[in-house]
Design a protein around this motif. Structure first.
Motif, PDB file in Angstrom:
ATOM      1  N   GLY A 195      42.641  35.737  33.635  1.00 52.66           N
ATOM      2  CA  GLY A 195      41.619  34.895  32.055  1.00 52.66           C
ATOM      3  C   GLY A 195      41.400  35.300  31.455  1.00 52.66           C
ATOM      4  O   GLY A 195      39.855  34.325  30.972  1.00 52.66           O
ATOM      5  N   ASN A 196      41.746  36.005  31.028  1.00 53.94           N
ATOM      6  CA  ASN A 196      40.839  37.735  29.913  1.00 53.94           C
ATOM      7  C   ASN A 196      39.506  37.257  29.787  1.00 53.94           C
ATOM      8  O   ASN A 196      39.239  36.883  28.583  1.00 53.94           O
ATOM      9  CB  ASN A 196      41.238  36.941  29.202  1.00 53.94           C
ATOM     10  CG  ASN A 196      43.281  36.665  28.762  1.00 53.94           C
ATOM     11  OD1 ASN A 196      43.581  37.659  28.676  1.00 53.94           O
ATOM     12  ND2 ASN A 196      44.206  35.864  28.391  1.00 53.94           N
ATOM     13  N   GLY A 197      38.901  36.827  31.218  1.00 52.65           N
ATOM     14  CA  GLY A 197      37.128  36.756  31.236  1.00 52.65           C
ATOM     15  C   GLY A 197      36.743  38.788  31.433  1.00 52.65           C
ATOM     16  O   GLY A 197      37.457  39.618  31.472  1.00 52.65           O
ATOM     17  N   ARG A 198      35.796  38.923  31.664  1.00 52.21           N
ATOM     18  CA  ARG A 198      35.007  39.582  32.273  1.00 52.21           C
ATOM     19  C   ARG A 198      34.547  39.211  34.308  1.00 52.21           C
ATOM     20  O   ARG A 198      34.755  38.471  34.601  1.00 52.21           O
ATOM     21  CB  ARG A 198      34.024  39.635  31.559  1.00 52.21           C
ATOM     22  CG  ARG A 198      32.766  38.842  31.217  1.00 52.21           C
ATOM     23  CD  ARG A 198      32.014  39.170  30.779  1.00 52.21           C
ATOM     24  NE  ARG A 198      30.512  38.067  31.077  1.00 52.21           N
ATOM     25  CZ  ARG A 198      29.116  38.133  32.206  1.00 52.21           C
ATOM     26  NH1 ARG A 198      29.157  38.848  32.571  1.00 52.21           N
ATOM     27  NH2 ARG A 198      28.519  36.765  31.793  1.00 52.21           N
ATOM     28  N   ASN A 199      34.521  41.077  34.948  1.00 57.15           N
ATOM     29  CA  ASN A 199      34.051  40.565  36.363  1.00 57.15           C
ATOM     30  C   ASN A 199      32.743  39.935  35.867  1.00 57.15           C
ATOM     31  O   ASN A 199      31.493  39.675  35.478  1.00 57.15           O
ATOM     32  CB  ASN A 199      33.249  41.862  36.238  1.00 57.15           C
ATOM     33  CG  ASN A 199      33.033  42.368  37.952  1.00 57.15           C
ATOM     34  OD1 ASN A 199      32.861  41.225  38.724  1.00 57.15           O
ATOM     35  ND2 ASN A 199      33.164  43.414  38.262  1.00 57.15           N
ATOM     36  N   LEU A 200      32.642  39.108  36.775  1.00 54.81           N
ATOM     37  CA  LEU A 200      31.439  37.170  36.982  1.00 54.81           C
ATOM     38  C   LEU A 200      30.520  38.625  37.504  1.00 54.81           C
ATOM     39  O   LEU A 200      29.655  37.992  37.860  1.00 54.81           O
ATOM     40  CB  LEU A 200      31.723  36.608  37.302  1.00 54.81           C
ATOM     41  CG  LEU A 200      32.702  36.084  36.432  1.00 54.81           C
ATOM     42  CD1 LEU A 200      33.160  34.233  36.990  1.00 54.81           C
ATOM     43  CD2 LEU A 200      32.023  35.557  34.345  1.00 54.81           C
ATOM     44  N   ILE A 201      30.864  38.894  38.879  1.00 55.51           N
ATOM     45  CA  ILE A 201      29.769  39.666  39.457  1.00 55.51           C
ATOM     46  C   ILE A 201      29.523  41.107  39.612  1.00 55.51           C
ATOM     47  O   ILE A 201      29.996  41.651  40.718  1.00 55.51           O
ATOM     48  CB  ILE A 201      30.539  39.235  40.756  1.00 55.51           C
ATOM     49  CG1 ILE A 201      31.743  40.058  41.291  1.00 55.51           C
ATOM     50  CG2 ILE A 201      29.502  37.858  40.981  1.00 55.51           C
ATOM     51  CD1 ILE A 201      31.600  38.972  42.775  1.00 55.51           C
ATOM     52  N   PRO A 202      29.558  42.613  38.285  1.00 55.57           N
ATOM     53  CA  PRO A 202      29.251  42.909  38.180  1.00 55.57           C
ATOM     54  C   PRO A 202      28.154  43.476  39.268  1.00 55.57           C
ATOM     55  O   PRO A 202      27.051  43.580  39.430  1.00 55.57           O
ATOM     56  CB  PRO A 202      29.393  43.574  36.661  1.00 55.57           C
ATOM     57  CG  PRO A 202      28.198  42.969  36.360  1.00 55.57           C
ATOM     58  CD  PRO A 202      28.892  41.379  36.897  1.00 55.57           C
ATOM     59  N   THR A 203      28.262  45.368  39.418  1.00 50.39           N
ATOM     60  CA  THR A 203      27.864  45.601  40.212  1.00 50.39           C
ATOM     61  C   THR A 203      26.201  46.081  39.575  1.00 50.39           C
ATOM     62  O   THR A 203      26.156  46.846  39.104  1.00 50.39           O
ATOM     63  CB  THR A 203      28.538  47.027  40.713  1.00 50.39           C
ATOM     64  OG1 THR A 203      28.959  47.236  41.840  1.00 50.39           O
ATOM     65  CG2 THR A 203      26.777  48.678  41.570  1.00 50.39           C
ATOM     66  N   PRO A 204      25.415  45.317  40.683  1.00 52.67           N
ATOM     67  CA  PRO A 204      23.102  45.761  39.541  1.00 52.67           C
ATOM     68  C   PRO A 204      23.284  47.095  39.529  1.00 52.67           C
ATOM     69  O   PRO A 204      23.080  48.172  40.468  1.00 52.67           O
ATOM     70  CB  PRO A 204      22.805  45.309  41.003  1.00 52.67           C
ATOM     71  CG  PRO A 204      23.538  44.198  41.674  1.00 52.67           C
ATOM     72  CD  PRO A 204      24.841  44.604  41.346  1.00 52.67           C
ATOM     73  N   GLY A 205      22.516  47.719  38.763  1.00 52.15           N
ATOM     74  CA  GLY A 205      22.402  48.620  37.858  1.00 52.15           C
ATOM     75  C   GLY A 205      21.305  49.757  38.876  1.00 52.15           C
ATOM     76  O   GLY A 205      21.034  50.168  39.429  1.00 52.15           O
ATOM     77  N   PHE A 206      20.450  48.238  39.549  1.00 49.68           N
ATOM     78  CA  PHE A 206      19.829  48.712  40.505  1.00 49.68           C
ATOM     79  C   PHE A 206      20.008  49.902  41.646  1.00 49.68           C
ATOM     80  O   PHE A 206      19.638  50.634  42.649  1.00 49.68           O
ATOM     81  CB  PHE A 206      18.511  48.156  41.511  1.00 49.68           C
ATOM     82  CG  PHE A 206      19.139  46.694  42.239  1.00 49.68           C
ATOM     83  CD1 PHE A 206      18.952  46.883  43.396  1.00 49.68           C
ATOM     84  CD2 PHE A 206      19.237  46.132  41.717  1.00 49.68           C
ATOM     85  CE1 PHE A 206      19.286  46.549  44.568  1.00 49.68           C
ATOM     86  CE2 PHE A 206      20.379  44.803  42.613  1.00 49.68           C
ATOM     87  CZ  PHE A 206      20.076  45.092  43.870  1.00 49.68           C
ATOM     88  N   ILE A 207      21.321  49.359  42.310  1.00 44.49           N
ATOM     89  CA  ILE A 207      22.556  49.930  43.241  1.00 44.49           C
ATOM     90  C   ILE A 207      22.435  51.248  43.219  1.00 44.49           C
ATOM     91  O   ILE A 207      22.714  51.838  43.802  1.00 44.49           O
ATOM     92  CB  ILE A 207      23.201  48.989  43.980  1.00 44.49           C
ATOM     93  CG1 ILE A 207      22.835  47.283  44.424  1.00 44.49           C
ATOM     94  CG2 ILE A 207      23.960  49.794  44.359  1.00 44.49           C
ATOM     95  CD1 ILE A 207      23.838  46.406  44.616  1.00 44.49           C
TER      96      ILE A 207
END
Length: 251
Positions: A195-207
């Motif tokens: 879909g030429n989109g982006r990762n909708l659930i990237p790994t949160p920075g706090f993890i």
């Protein structure tokens, strides 16, 4: 004994931690040393005071009885190890931690709304199997005594639930695992790729912060710590959880 500990500590850290927790909790419950009550999930427990939030974790730690203790633990360790060591989607430990948080967060409400299941490990196991076999298309896998295409393995695990007591309910519980794993795959791989989109659930920075730490070495005699070097990251978890490879004995 030292060799056994060394081999154990050389296994992938997330896989061994989860599998060990599953095995010990299951043995404790089925031998009568632990009560099964804290491992049962029902959404009503979350609305009591104090809310039983721990059940969001413990409901994923109890296997089936008898041989299920061995087989379920084995499958959990096997598929988690594959994801942790050889799956390109989880190049960092925190990516796999975030995956586990996401799929369990989907499994819980699906079972609260649509199934009568109160033990959720089967859903997580099938989710792990589904994700692990997505990169194994064209390969074969062994299901008991038969050889099948690898991508059919989660569906076989799902259908075999019908052979056991409560099979229909267990099958519905297991299907929620496939839904959760496919949703994760769609949001992180299918939509960005096609879909030429982006990762909708990237790994949160706090993890990522939580996973970083001063250098810790696991040995058969315990742990040794070294101060963080210049530019290093800091955090509360062992170094083995963010790096690959076995620890080394000191001396």
């Amino acid at each position: 004994m030292a060799d056994i500990v060394s081999v154990y500590m050389s296994t992938p850290p997330i896989a061994r931690t989860v599998a060990t927790a599953v095995f010990l909790c299951s043995v404790g419950v089925y031998t009568g040393m632990l009560s099964a009550a804290p491992f049962i999930f029902h959404y009503s427990f979350l609305f009591k005071w104090p809310p039983a939030l721990y059940r969001l974790v413990t409901s994923f730690l109890l296997t089936g009885p008898n041989l299920g203790v061995l087989f379920d633990t084995y499958f959990v360790f096997t598929y988690l190890s594959q994801l942790e060591t050889s799956n390109s989607k989880f190049s960092r430990k925190e990516d796999l931690i975030w995956y586990l948080i996401f799929v369990t967060s989907v499994i819980v409400p699906l079972n609260a709304l649509f199934t009568e299941g109160y033990l959720l490990l089967q859903a997580l196991l099938i989710a792990l199997c589904y994700t692990a076999t997505q990169d194994q298309r064209g390969m074969n896998a062994h299901f008991y005594i038969i050889t099948i295409p690898a991508q059919l393995m989660p569906w076989c695990l799902l259908l075999v639930q019908l052979l056991f007591p409560g099979g229909w309910v267990n099958m519905k519980v297991g299907f929620t695992g496939i839904v959760a794993a496919h949703l994760h795959d769609f949001l992180t791989r299918i939509y960005p790729e096609f879909g030429n989109g982006r990762n909708l659930i990237p790994t949160p920075g706090f993890i990522s912060w939580f996973m970083s730490t001063p250098r810790v070495q696991n040995t058969v005699y315990g742990q040794s710590m070294q101060p963080a070097r210049g530019g290093g990251r800091s955090g509360p978890l062992p170094d083995s959880w963010r790096t690959k490879g076995p620890g080394r004995r000191l001396g």
